[in-house]
Motif scaffolding. Structure first.
Motif, short mmCIF file in Angstrom:
data_model
loop_
_atom_site.label_atom_id
_atom_site.label_comp_id
_atom_site.label_asym_id
_atom_site.label_seq_id
_atom_site.Cartn_x
_atom_site.Cartn_y
_atom_site.Cartn_z
N LYS A 1 0.83 -1.20 0.00
CA LYS A 1 0.00 0.00 0.00
C LYS A 1 0.87 1.26 0.00
CE LYS A 1 -3.91 1.93 2.51
NZ LYS A 1 -4.84 1.74 3.62
N LEU A 2 1.96 1.23 0.77
CA LEU A 2 2.86 2.38 0.84
C LEU A 2 3.52 2.69 -0.49
CD1 LEU A 2 4.71 1.96 4.25
CD2 LEU A 2 3.11 3.77 3.63
N ILE A 3 4.03 1.66 -1.16
CA ILE A 3 4.77 1.94 -2.39
C ILE A 3 3.86 2.38 -3.53
CG2 ILE A 3 6.70 0.44 -1.79
CD1 ILE A 3 5.63 -1.57 -3.83
N GLN A 4 2.55 2.16 -3.38
CA GLN A 4 1.62 2.59 -4.40
C GLN A 4 1.00 3.95 -4.11
OE1 GLN A 4 -1.01 -0.80 -4.60
NE2 GLN A 4 0.33 -1.87 -6.03
N MET A 5 1.32 4.52 -2.95
CA MET A 5 0.79 5.84 -2.61
C MET A 5 1.45 6.93 -3.43
SD MET A 5 0.51 6.14 1.49
CE MET A 5 -0.61 5.15 2.42
N GLN A 6 0.77 8.06 -3.52
CA GLN A 6 1.35 9.23 -4.18
C GLN A 6 2.48 9.78 -3.30
OE1 GLN A 6 -1.88 11.95 -4.66
NE2 GLN A 6 -2.85 10.75 -6.28
N GLY B 1 2.82 -5.35 -9.81
CA GLY B 1 1.77 -5.30 -10.83
C GLY B 1 0.40 -5.34 -10.19
N ASN B 2 -0.06 -6.52 -9.89
CA ASN B 2 -1.36 -6.72 -9.27
C ASN B 2 -1.13 -7.10 -7.80
OD1 ASN B 2 -3.82 -7.69 -8.35
ND2 ASN B 2 -4.37 -8.54 -10.34
N MET C 1 0.00 -10.75 -3.27
CA MET C 1 -0.28 -11.14 -1.89
C MET C 1 -0.71 -12.60 -1.80
SD MET C 1 0.67 -8.84 0.11
CE MET C 1 0.15 -9.77 1.53
N THR C 2 -1.43 -13.07 -2.79
CA THR C 2 -1.80 -14.49 -2.81
C THR C 2 -0.55 -15.36 -2.91
OG1 THR C 2 -3.91 -13.97 -3.85
CG2 THR C 2 -3.13 -16.24 -4.05
#
Length: 144
Positions: A64-69, A115-116, A121-122
């Motif tokens: 979540k952090l690395i995908q934040m603005q 990517g996804n 996570m799975t």
């Protein structure tokens, strides 16, 4: 849920105390003596170590952090921790990096992209589960 509270922050390392709480509960649930081997009790109850949950929570938060603005404060804090890691200081980012490399996902740390997230996570949870099962089989084999 209480045992894994805020595991996004502390969940990068295996915690014997939390695992012993789960094993103690399973022993009381089954009505067996406290001297029974923990791996036997967890296997009989069909339970994986809680480390699978709390380490997954930690990595999910990292995703979540690395995908934040970049303008978000949590992302800026993460970037600061990562830069401290790059100069040799041990931080939360260091522990996340070690967890990813330990389970064969170091390339994701290096690229800092996913990517996804759901697919990753799975795969990560499956890798943690597989490692836990291998450790369980080893414990059973060594206790015989």
């Amino acid at each position: 849920p209480i045992l894994c509270y805020a595991s996004e922050i502390w969940g990068y390392d295996y915690c014997d105390i939390i695992e012993s709480v789960q094993a103690g509960f399973c022993k009381r649930f089954m009505g067996v003596n406290n001297t029974i081997n923990n791996c036997m009790v967890l296997g009989e109850c069909g339970r994986l170590p809680l480390s699978v949950t709390y380490q997954s929570n930690c990595i999910k938060y990292w995703c979540k952090l690395i995908q934040m603005q970049d303008i978000r404060y949590p992302k800026q804090c993460y970037q600061m921790l990562k830069s401290l890691d790059e100069v040799g200081r041990i931080t939360w980012a260091t522990k996340v990096k070690h967890l990813l490399f330990q389970h064969g996902f170091g390339f994701i740390w290096i690229s800092q992209t996913i990517g996804n997230t759901d697919t990753f996570m799975t795969q990560f949870k499956q890798r943690l589960s597989d490692c836990a099962k291998q450790n369980w089989h080893e414990s059973v084999h060594n206790s015989i």
